[in-house]
Enzyme design. Sequence first.
Site, PDB file in Angstrom:
ATOM      1  N   ARG A  78      79.561  47.098  58.747  1.00 38.67           N
ATOM      2  CA  ARG A  78      80.886  46.816  59.299  1.00 38.67           C
ATOM      3  C   ARG A  78      81.927  46.337  58.303  1.00 38.67           C
ATOM      4  NH1 ARG A  78      78.270  43.101  63.617  1.00 38.67           N
ATOM      5  NH2 ARG A  78      76.788  43.132  61.898  1.00 38.67           N
ATOM      6  N   ARG A 124      72.111  46.087  53.441  1.00 41.73           N
ATOM      7  CA  ARG A 124      73.222  46.305  54.391  1.00 41.73           C
ATOM      8  C   ARG A 124      74.454  46.888  53.703  1.00 41.73           C
ATOM      9  NH1 ARG A 124      72.942  43.385  59.450  1.00 41.73           N
ATOM     10  NH2 ARG A 124      70.783  43.715  60.055  1.00 41.73           N
ATOM     11  N   ARG A 173      81.895  53.986  63.896  1.00 36.00           N
ATOM     12  CA  ARG A 173      81.411  53.147  65.001  1.00 36.00           C
ATOM     13  C   ARG A 173      82.395  53.040  66.167  1.00 36.00           C
ATOM     14  NH1 ARG A 173      79.385  50.770  67.660  1.00 36.00           N
ATOM     15  NH2 ARG A 173      78.747  48.636  67.261  1.00 36.00           N
ATOM     16  N   ASP A 203      67.599  51.073  61.899  1.00 33.65           N
ATOM     17  CA  ASP A 203      67.358  49.652  62.130  1.00 33.65           C
ATOM     18  C   ASP A 203      65.851  49.428  62.212  1.00 33.65           C
ATOM     19  OD1 ASP A 203      68.971  47.044  62.845  1.00 33.65           O
ATOM     20  OD2 ASP A 203      67.124  47.034  64.022  1.00 33.65           O
ATOM     21  N   TYR A 228      60.844  39.720  67.200  1.00 27.97           N
ATOM     22  CA  TYR A 228      61.822  40.287  68.147  1.00 27.97           C
ATOM     23  C   TYR A 228      61.150  40.717  69.441  1.00 27.97           C
ATOM     24  CZ  TYR A 228      65.601  40.187  64.773  1.00 27.97           C
ATOM     25  OH  TYR A 228      66.568  39.762  63.902  1.00 27.97           O
TER      26      TYR A 228
HETATM   27  O1  CP3 Z   1      72.642  49.580  54.914  1.00 33.36           O
HETATM   28  C1  CP3 Z   1      71.502  49.208  55.242  1.00 33.36           C
HETATM   29  O2  CP3 Z   1      70.961  48.191  54.774  1.00 33.36           O
HETATM   30  C2  CP3 Z   1      70.676  50.087  56.176  1.00 33.36           C
HETATM   31  C3  CP3 Z   1      70.722  49.806  57.563  1.00 33.36           C
HETATM   32  C4  CP3 Z   1      70.054  48.597  58.178  1.00 33.36           C
HETATM   33  C5  CP3 Z   1      70.542  48.004  59.376  1.00 33.36           C
HETATM   34  N1  CP3 Z   1      69.667  47.043  59.770  1.00 33.36           N
HETATM   35  C6  CP3 Z   1      71.783  48.407  60.065  1.00 33.36           C
HETATM   36  C7  CP3 Z   1      72.382  47.533  61.088  1.00 33.36           C
HETATM   37  C8  CP3 Z   1      68.888  47.914  57.825  1.00 33.36           C
HETATM   38  C9  CP3 Z   1      67.983  48.096  56.617  1.00 33.36           C
HETATM   39  C10 CP3 Z   1      68.638  46.948  58.850  1.00 33.36           C
HETATM   40  C11 CP3 Z   1      67.465  46.067  58.861  1.00 33.36           C
HETATM   41  C12 CP3 Z   1      67.395  44.978  59.853  1.00 33.36           C
HETATM   42  N2  CP3 Z   1      67.779  44.998  61.169  1.00 33.36           N
HETATM   43  C13 CP3 Z   1      66.796  43.723  59.608  1.00 33.36           C
HETATM   44  C14 CP3 Z   1      66.146  43.311  58.305  1.00 33.36           C
HETATM   45  C15 CP3 Z   1      67.147  42.923  57.296  1.00 33.36           C
HETATM   46  C16 CP3 Z   1      67.883  41.649  57.581  1.00 33.36           C
HETATM   47  O3  CP3 Z   1      69.121  41.735  57.713  1.00 33.36           O
HETATM   48  O4  CP3 Z   1      67.247  40.597  57.658  1.00 33.36           O
HETATM   49  C17 CP3 Z   1      66.880  42.964  60.787  1.00 33.36           C
HETATM   50  C18 CP3 Z   1      66.396  41.554  60.985  1.00 33.36           C
HETATM   51  C19 CP3 Z   1      67.492  43.793  61.776  1.00 33.36           C
HETATM   52  C20 CP3 Z   1      67.762  43.447  63.197  1.00 33.36           C
HETATM   53  C21 CP3 Z   1      69.225  43.515  63.489  1.00 33.36           C
HETATM   54  N3  CP3 Z   1      69.937  44.696  63.659  1.00 33.36           N
HETATM   55  C22 CP3 Z   1      70.135  42.441  63.650  1.00 33.36           C
HETATM   56  C23 CP3 Z   1      69.777  40.975  63.566  1.00 33.36           C
HETATM   57  C24 CP3 Z   1      71.405  43.018  63.917  1.00 33.36           C
HETATM   58  C25 CP3 Z   1      72.702  42.308  64.205  1.00 33.36           C
HETATM   59  C26 CP3 Z   1      73.223  41.868  62.901  1.00 33.36           C
HETATM   60  C27 CP3 Z   1      74.651  41.490  62.844  1.00 33.36           C
HETATM   61  O5  CP3 Z   1      75.076  41.374  61.677  1.00 33.36           O
HETATM   62  O6  CP3 Z   1      75.350  41.337  63.850  1.00 33.36           O
HETATM   63  C28 CP3 Z   1      71.261  44.418  63.897  1.00 33.36           C
HETATM   64  C29 CP3 Z   1      72.319  45.421  64.089  1.00 33.36           C
HETATM   65  C30 CP3 Z   1      72.652  46.227  62.877  1.00 33.36           C
HETATM   66  N4  CP3 Z   1      71.742  46.832  62.067  1.00 33.36           N
HETATM   67  C31 CP3 Z   1      73.974  46.535  62.404  1.00 33.36           C
HETATM   68  C32 CP3 Z   1      73.806  47.361  61.284  1.00 33.36           C
HETATM   69  C33 CP3 Z   1      74.884  48.023  60.464  1.00 33.36           C
HETATM   70  C34 CP3 Z   1      75.293  46.128  63.058  1.00 33.36           C
HETATM   71  C35 CP3 Z   1      75.473  47.092  64.179  1.00 33.36           C
HETATM   72  C36 CP3 Z   1      76.853  47.515  64.539  1.00 33.36           C
HETATM   73  O7  CP3 Z   1      77.422  48.398  63.855  1.00 33.36           O
HETATM   74  O8  CP3 Z   1      77.326  47.013  65.561  1.00 33.36           O
END
Ligand code: CP3
Length: 336
Positions: free
Chosen positions: A29, A25, A38, A74, A147
């Site tokens: 944000r 990540r 964003r 994602d 999911y």
């Molecule tokens: O920088 C990076 O790592 C690359 C981008 C990336 C994102 N999600 C961006 C994202 C990667 C590799 C992921 C993987 C992901 N997504 C996982 C596996 C890794 C982990 O964290 O366990 C999972 C379970 C998801 C599913 C997911 N997507 C969730 C649970 C959420 C909400 C998380 C939160 O912190 O609120 C997302 C949304 C998401 N994916 C965001 C980002 C930057 C936040 C979105 C936003 O900008 O509003």
Amino acid sequence: MAFNDLLLKALHKEKTGRPPVWLMRQAGRYMPEYRAVREKVSFLELCKNPELACEVTLQPVDALGVDAAILFSDILIPVEPMGVNLSFNPAPLISNPVRTAADVNALRLLEPEKDVPFVYGAIDLLVKKLNVPLIGFSGAPFTLACYMVEGAGSKSFLEVRKMMLNSPDVFRELMEKLTDSTIAYLQKQIDRGCAAVQIFDTWAGILPQEDYEKAVFPHVERITKSLKNAPVIYFAKDGAAYFGTMKSLSCAGIGLDWKTGIKEADEKLGHKFCLQGNMDPAALFAGRQAIKHYAETAVEEGRQAAGHIFNLGHGIMPKTPVENVKYLVDTIKGMA
Ligand code: CP3
């Protein structure tokens, strides 16, 4: 500037003066540059726009000087075209969860370049610009299934557990479809220029060891055996109970969460993988002394492993102070 291949050296278990560093990540944000993008587009619009996805992928590479980029997307992006209605707020939501045999039958296999062309468009732009390796990624079949069956994140994952326990054939069919789609999705990422790929199994750790071994692990193994021409990293959060099973995995790297020490993990995994991790992401909210302590512990233990990539044990949290992240990366890079 010469191409920085430290990450690939570590994955090939070549000696490196200091471990390569990137952070799960790393784009997100906590970065003002990300929040600025964003403000103008939704998360899904960002993921589906190759130019913007490229821009935010580069943000942490430029701001932090990490040794690898990870494609901005994602894990749920490739399951949407298989037949689920996906939204983010900011956590993922699926309005038509997959619960029955008919639901699983209705899912179609991913056709990567046709269904998610923007992912490959972003990769094309990135490989031209980067002088560090680009990491592609996918969710692991079980985490994607969680999911899809629950329709959202969950504390108990009861719906997916009920499917596993009461309709094992339906669950297996879902896992097969996700595995086939994931292999096609990741192989195309490699073919288009990703130098390594990571499989995120965020929810693997909820299962009894026996169920993981029988119903989840064989699908991960099929993915790692099928992929050609790039090293694979498998990250199962809370996966320490499965190290004995994971030991036989044919992949280059294993990602570790922060709960198990790298030294202990290396022993249990048979001293054969490049280990990635594993600082507690919460430590980035502490002072420099604490950050340095955890960073040094990981690097010292990592030196005993077959290979080591420094990372966190899970993704950076949204409110993390950027200056602490920068300090962490500088600290690792100063350990040459
Ligand atoms: O920088 C990076 O790592 C690359 C981008 C990336 C994102 N999600 C961006 C994202 C990667 C590799 C992921 C993987 C992901 N997504 C996982 C596996 C890794 C982990 O964290 O366990 C999972 C379970 C998801 C599913 C997911 N997507 C969730 C649970 C959420 C909400 C998380 C939160 O912190 O609120 C997302 C949304 C998401 N994916 C965001 C980002 C930057 C936040 C979105 C936003 O900008 O509003």
